[in-house]
Design a protein around this motif. Structure first.
Motif, PDB file in Angstrom:
ATOM      1  N   VAL A  53      47.866  41.849  39.496  1.00 48.09           N
ATOM      2  CA  VAL A  53      47.448  41.579  38.272  1.00 48.09           C
ATOM      3  C   VAL A  53      46.402  42.211  37.548  1.00 48.09           C
TER       4      VAL A  53
ATOM      5  N   GLY B 247      38.785  43.053  30.994  1.00 44.35           N
ATOM      6  CA  GLY B 247      37.708  43.723  31.816  1.00 44.35           C
ATOM      7  C   GLY B 247      36.510  43.873  30.945  1.00 44.35           C
TER       8      GLY B 247
ATOM      9  N   LYS C  14      41.310  48.654  34.005  1.00 47.14           N
ATOM     10  CA  LYS C  14      40.365  48.503  35.196  1.00 47.14           C
ATOM     11  C   LYS C  14      40.786  49.300  36.416  1.00 47.14           C
TER      12      LYS C  14
ATOM     13  N   VAL D 112      43.747  43.208  40.461  1.00 47.61           N
ATOM     14  CA  VAL D 112      43.367  44.985  40.481  1.00 47.61           C
ATOM     15  C   VAL D 112      41.835  45.223  40.728  1.00 47.61           C
TER      16      VAL D 112
ATOM     17  N   HIS E  12      45.869  35.197  34.319  1.00 44.32           N
ATOM     18  CA  HIS E  12      46.537  35.535  35.187  1.00 44.32           C
ATOM     19  C   HIS E  12      47.680  34.799  35.688  1.00 44.32           C
TER      20      HIS E  12
HETATM   21  P1  UTP Z   1      39.074  38.233  35.489  1.00 42.42           P
HETATM   22  O1  UTP Z   1      38.999  36.753  35.097  1.00 42.42           O
HETATM   23  O2  UTP Z   1      38.027  38.711  36.293  1.00 42.42           O
HETATM   24  O3  UTP Z   1      38.940  38.838  34.134  1.00 42.42           O
HETATM   25  O4  UTP Z   1      40.510  38.659  35.987  1.00 42.42           O
HETATM   26  P2  UTP Z   1      38.749  40.631  33.671  1.00 42.42           P
HETATM   27  O5  UTP Z   1      39.865  40.814  32.505  1.00 42.42           O
HETATM   28  O6  UTP Z   1      39.251  41.405  34.902  1.00 42.42           O
HETATM   29  O7  UTP Z   1      37.305  40.754  33.393  1.00 42.42           O
HETATM   30  P3  UTP Z   1      36.319  40.153  32.053  1.00 42.42           P
HETATM   31  O8  UTP Z   1      36.529  38.597  32.445  1.00 42.42           O
HETATM   32  O9  UTP Z   1      37.031  40.337  31.042  1.00 42.42           O
HETATM   33  O10 UTP Z   1      35.017  40.889  32.445  1.00 42.42           O
HETATM   34  C1  UTP Z   1      40.767  38.685  37.450  1.00 42.42           C
HETATM   35  C2  UTP Z   1      42.029  39.224  37.554  1.00 42.42           C
HETATM   36  O11 UTP Z   1      43.136  38.827  36.686  1.00 42.42           O
HETATM   37  C3  UTP Z   1      43.742  39.702  35.819  1.00 42.42           C
HETATM   38  C4  UTP Z   1      42.411  40.700  35.732  1.00 42.42           C
HETATM   39  O12 UTP Z   1      43.143  41.951  35.381  1.00 42.42           O
HETATM   40  C5  UTP Z   1      41.910  40.813  37.087  1.00 42.42           C
HETATM   41  O13 UTP Z   1      42.772  41.697  38.158  1.00 42.42           O
HETATM   42  N1  UTP Z   1      44.077  39.135  34.510  1.00 42.42           N
HETATM   43  C6  UTP Z   1      43.195  38.351  33.808  1.00 42.42           C
HETATM   44  C7  UTP Z   1      45.268  39.434  34.280  1.00 42.42           C
HETATM   45  O14 UTP Z   1      46.070  40.040  34.651  1.00 42.42           O
HETATM   46  N2  UTP Z   1      45.634  38.916  33.068  1.00 42.42           N
HETATM   47  C8  UTP Z   1      44.945  37.900  32.345  1.00 42.42           C
HETATM   48  O15 UTP Z   1      45.135  37.544  31.138  1.00 42.42           O
HETATM   49  C9  UTP Z   1      43.466  37.869  32.794  1.00 42.42           C
END
Ligand code: UTP
Length: 481
Positions: A111, A116, A125, A249, A220
């Motif tokens: 995911v 990020g 990311k 990821v 996610h």
């Molecule tokens: P996080 O909740 O840590 O968010 O996502 P983020 O986007 O990486 O970072 P911030 O919160 O904006 O700083 C945990 C994992 O879930 C994925 C992210 O890419 C990461 O692998 N994710 C999160 C998605 O794939 N889609 C989303 O809508 C949210």
């Protein structure tokens, strides 16, 4: 900027719909827009599920989210093996997982649709350079792990990558530039997840620009809908994959794929399984795997009361200690059941600073949270599973997330964790890797997944290579001999 009759009627329909939802203000700047931008904006507005937004703003979904009552217990854990019986169970799980990998019944999902924001990196990311020496990116590391998996177990697992409007184009361009890392293209699939519009504190949709809503990826948990709507489940059916190995990821230490989790999942007849690590401290901000009324669930740190948070067992370990690291195995049939009807999982709210355009058309960068984003979390599928397995793993071996630019869970801590993990594999294989006064490797080293992807494969490669001598900045690649 004359409008065509077709545009007029589109605008009328949209005005009617948005007026009845109390959201007509989003059309406030339409008269100022160039025709092409206006049409694109109308496309965006037509795609919004206004009924869903209205229900979320009203809180009509409270029951789906609530789950607060009832007896809570820690989820039973498959503990980190410390007895012969536990080691034998882990070996049986590994055998079973390896069988699954050999017969091609596993697909992989990363995911990577998040924004990020905390890391503050300009690109998706997955393009972050994380290799402690080589600066190889997260995506490259994962791609090499899949090459290693294919070299070890046979078929290339289908690798699906969840993107979002925020990351999709840049991710595709990056993979194309890198020649898809030499992976078979028919085993690679990008799934773009959906978005949700954000609302202000009065429940009004926010505009990011005069011709664009403020939106964010739908969490996610949106991966399950994307698997349905973007061809992921169909692709799994086509290649005969019955189980999905899911990870985020931002964790370069995750084994990809891990036969031990897959084997425990299969032998436990589970529909969804999860890896956890022991919490570092009672107040670590991580969700804990629990059981409520006999169903597995994740209780977020903010929802665990003080008494449970601090409770210890006879060995002095935290009772509620299984911190979720978001590595899962899911049965395809289970995902199909969850997404068969309706909108998928419940939506959580996040109160955030959301830049917007005000009623005069001025862009505002708020200094305090001013609105709400709606997100689904994949772990909300757990209570729907008839059976689950929760496997405890060692944090230092499997979890080193890149979340923040500095401090905890940052590139620095993640690279250090990688160097130390590689050093443990090499030492176990008989290589002399020095330690500094703090017990750490006095520099940076790196093991390419194509050289070895875990301690056992590292030992085998070292046996083949003959004596290896440590040096700072060492990168063991598949050419090492
Ligand atoms: P996080 O909740 O840590 O968010 O996502 P983020 O986007 O990486 O970072 P911030 O919160 O904006 O700083 C945990 C994992 O879930 C994925 C992210 O890419 C990461 O692998 N994710 C999160 C998605 O794939 N889609 C989303 O809508 C949210």
């Amino acid at each position: 900027m004359a409008a065509t009759p077709a545009t007029d009627s589109r605008e009328r329909d949209l005005r009617d719909r948005y007026r009845s939802a109390g959201q007509e203000h989003v059309l406030r700047f339409v008269a100022e827009l160039e025709p092409a931008r206006r049409e694109a904006f109308f496309d965006e507005l037509e795609a919004v599920d206004l009924d869903l937004v209205t229900r979320l703003v009203r809180g009509d979904d409270a029951a789906a989210l609530a789950a607060t009552g009832g007896e809570i217990r820690p989820a039973p854990l498959v503990r980190l093996p410390s007895t012969d019986a536990e080691r034998e169970a882990a070996a049986r799980a590994r055998d079973e997982g390896e069988r699954m990998l050999r017969d091609g019944s596993v697909a992989v999902l990363t995911v990577a649709g998040g924004q990020g924001t905390r890391l503050g990196f300009d690109s998706p990311k997955g393009m972050y350079p994380i290799g402690p020496v080589s600066d190889r990116t997260l995506f490259r590391l994962f791609a090499e792990s899949l090459h290693a998996a294919a070299a070890t177990w046979g078929p290339y697992p289908l690798w699906m990558i969840l993107t979002s409007p925020a990351t999709h184009d840049a991710t595709l361009a990056y993979f194309a530039d890198e020649g898809h890392f030499g992976l078979p293209k028919d085993r690679l699939l990008f799934l773009m997840q959906g978005s949700m519009p954000a609302v202000d504190d009065d429940g009004k949709l926010l505009l990011a620009a005069k011709d664009r809503l403020a939106t964010s990826p739908n969490g996610h948990g949106g991966s399950l809908l994307a698997l349905r709507d973007r061809g992921g489940l169909a692709a799994m059916r086509d290649v005969g994959a019955t189980t999905l190995y899911y990870f985020q990821v931002d964790n370069p230490l995750v084994p990809i794929p891990d036969p031990v989790l897959l084997g425990h999942h299969r032998l436990g007849h589970a529909e969804m399984s999860t890896k956890v690590v022991p919490k570092r401290s009672p107040d670590e901000k991580v969700g804990v795997l629990c059981e409520r009324e006999g169903r597995t669930c994740v209780i977020e740190y903010s929802d665990l009361d003080e008494a449970r948070m601090n409770e210890r067992d006879a060995d002095g370990d935290l009772v509620f200690r299984g911190g979720n690291i978001a590595v899962h195995a899911l049965e395809r049939s289970f995902i199909e059941r969850i997404v068969e009807t309706g909108e998928g999982l419940p939506y959580h709210r996040a109160h955030k600073k959301i830049p917007f355009v005000d009623e005069r058309g001025n862009r505002v960068e708020p200094t305090n949270p001013n609105g709400t984003k709606f997100e689904m979390f994949v772990f909300d599928a757990l209570p729907e599973a008839r059976k689950t397995v929760t496997q405890e793993v060692a944090r230092e071996d499997e979890f080193a997330p890149v979340k923040n630019a500095h401090g905890e869970d940052s590139p620095d801590t993640s690279r250090r964790a990688l160097t130390e993990a590689y050093a443990r594999w090499l030492r176990a294989a008989g290589v002399d890797v020095p330690r500094d006064a703090d017990g750490l490797v006095p520099g940076a080293i790196e093991v390419s997944p194509r050289f070895a992807h875990d301690a056992a494969s590292c030992a085998a490669r070292v046996r083949e290579s003959g004596p290896l001598e440590y040096r700072d900045g060492w990168v063991l690649t598949h050419d090492e001999s």
